[in-house]
Scaffold this active site. Structure first.
Site: not given
Length: 407
Positions: A216, A270
């Site tokens: 990720k 993010c």
């Protein structure tokens, strides 16, 4: 399948937790959502939502009124627990703050039972899932955990990061592949069984939670590095007095070149955060990733200098277009545009903001309608390319466009 889940609990009912809880509930699985925000809990239990995400309101309303979804502030027993809480920084040095994960772990520990599955969904630095497992083990010495008993542990532990785009969360939760890293293969397979309740993408099993965590972080760091290249080009083009949009358009005609579009910086929960998690884990080795972060973090300051330089007088009014971290959403988390507006208000004083997707009254800004802004004699600053702005280029004053807001 090894297991059919009848009741799950989602810890953290924010931009990821609530859509995930709603998706499981839509498949007629009993879901108990847990959040420390009493207002959010009350709103959900009325069948409403406290965040904005297309289609989420309908799914939550149906799930609550059909009895498959409810919210509470206190964890209760379930077969699986999904932790989706924030992972911010500690101070200015970008050190990861795992206190929310630790608090969530300690909150669910008293209700854990043999055979339970605990999944960390929060985007986390490498090693966070193992830290979570250790916090759980310390709180429940009467149960066994994978780090001590391997495949035969009482509790299964895995990491499965979310990989969705704000504005398309409900579609991408279903369609996107999921990367699952269990502490043992048994943990991974059980987690895959859980997600297969609604995921039609492939559930890909990593060799462990560290690989899943790093996957990720790598995805978002890849995007950050490429955005940094575009942002650096925009600064270079300004110095050399050329149009960066024309340059990128021409360069992208090469069959193996696909340069992204520059903007006022990089925001969101993010891309603006995850690369620092890699840097914190391997500071000497992550030179390119660090530099990309520094390039993107410096862009708002550069934009502000351009604004000040373009003002014909000190008291000339300034209107900003967009404050969210990307186009066509309401999310202002880590928004470079919002940071620019805040700093501009301190320096310039007389500013207004056009933001069609979210109210900004709590930020202390004067928010005006697009129709009023277009005709104003002002410095018009394009920061976010919301669809409403595309065909509404200002008719008076001066335009500065940092995100190709006006075609």
């Amino acid at each position: 399948m090894e297991h059919q889940f009848r009741k799950i609990s989602v810890i953290g009912l924010g931009y990821i937790g609530l859509p995930t809880a709603a998706m499981f509930a839509s498949r007629k699985v009993e879901v108990v959502g847990v959040d420390i925000n009493q207002d959010a809990v009350d709103t959900i239990n009325r069948g409403g939502i406290h965040i904005i995400e297309p289609d989420l309101d309908m799914v939550v309303h149906a799930a609550v009124h059909e009895g498959y979804l409810r919210a509470t502030t206190n964890p209760e027993a379930a077969e699986a627990f999904l932790i989706a809480v924030p992972t911010p920084f500690k101070g200015e040095d970008h050190e990861p703050d795992l206190s929310y994960i630790e608090a969530a772990s300690k909150a669910i520990a008293p209700v854990l039972e043999k055979g339970n599955l605990v999944i960390l969904e929060s985007t986390s630095p490498v090693g966070a899932t193992e830290a979570m497992a250790n916090w759980l083990a310390a709180a429940r010495p009467d149960l066994t955990f994978p780090q001590h008993c391997g495949q035969e542990s009482d509790i299964r532990i895995a990491h499965c990061p979310e990989r969705v785009l704000p504005g398309k969360v409900m579609q991408e939760l279903i369609a996107n592949d999921r990367v699952i890293g269990g502490m043992t293969m048994r943990c991974s397979k059980l987690a895959a069984t859980l997600y297969e309740t609604f995921v039609v993408g492939e559930c890909v099993l990593a060799t462990g939670p560290r690989v899943a965590e790093m996957a990720k972080l790598t995805e978002n760091s890849f995007r950050d590095v490429n955005i940094a290249f575009a942002n650096e080009l925009s600064v270079i083009c300004d110095k050399l007095q050329m149009d960066v949009w024309e340059l990128i358009s021409l360069a992208n005609r090469h069959p193996r070149v696909n340069i992204l579009q520059p903007g006022p910086g990089v925001g969101g929960h993010c891309i603006a955060v995850d690369p620092w998690f890699i840097v914190s884990s391997a500071p000497k080795e992550s030179r390119l990733i660090r530099m990309a972060r520094e390039v993107n973090d410096a862009k708002p300051t550069w934009v502000l200098r351009q604004i000040v330089a373009a003002m014909p007088s000190e008291d000339y009014p300034v209107i900003f277009y967009g404050a969210t971290f990307k186009a066509d959403i309401d999310d202002v988390r880590e928004s470079p545009s919002l940071a620019i507006v805040k700093k501009a208000q301190l320096i310039l004083g007389d500013i207004s903001v056009v933001e069609p997707n979210t109210p900004l009254g709590h930020e202390g800004f004067r928010q005006i309608d697009l129709s009023d802004a277009r005709n104003a004699d002002a410095l018009h600053v394009g920061l976010v390319a919301h669809r409403e702005f595309e065909t509404a280029k200002p008719t008076n004053g001066i335009c500065l466009d940092f995100a190709r807001v006006w075609e």
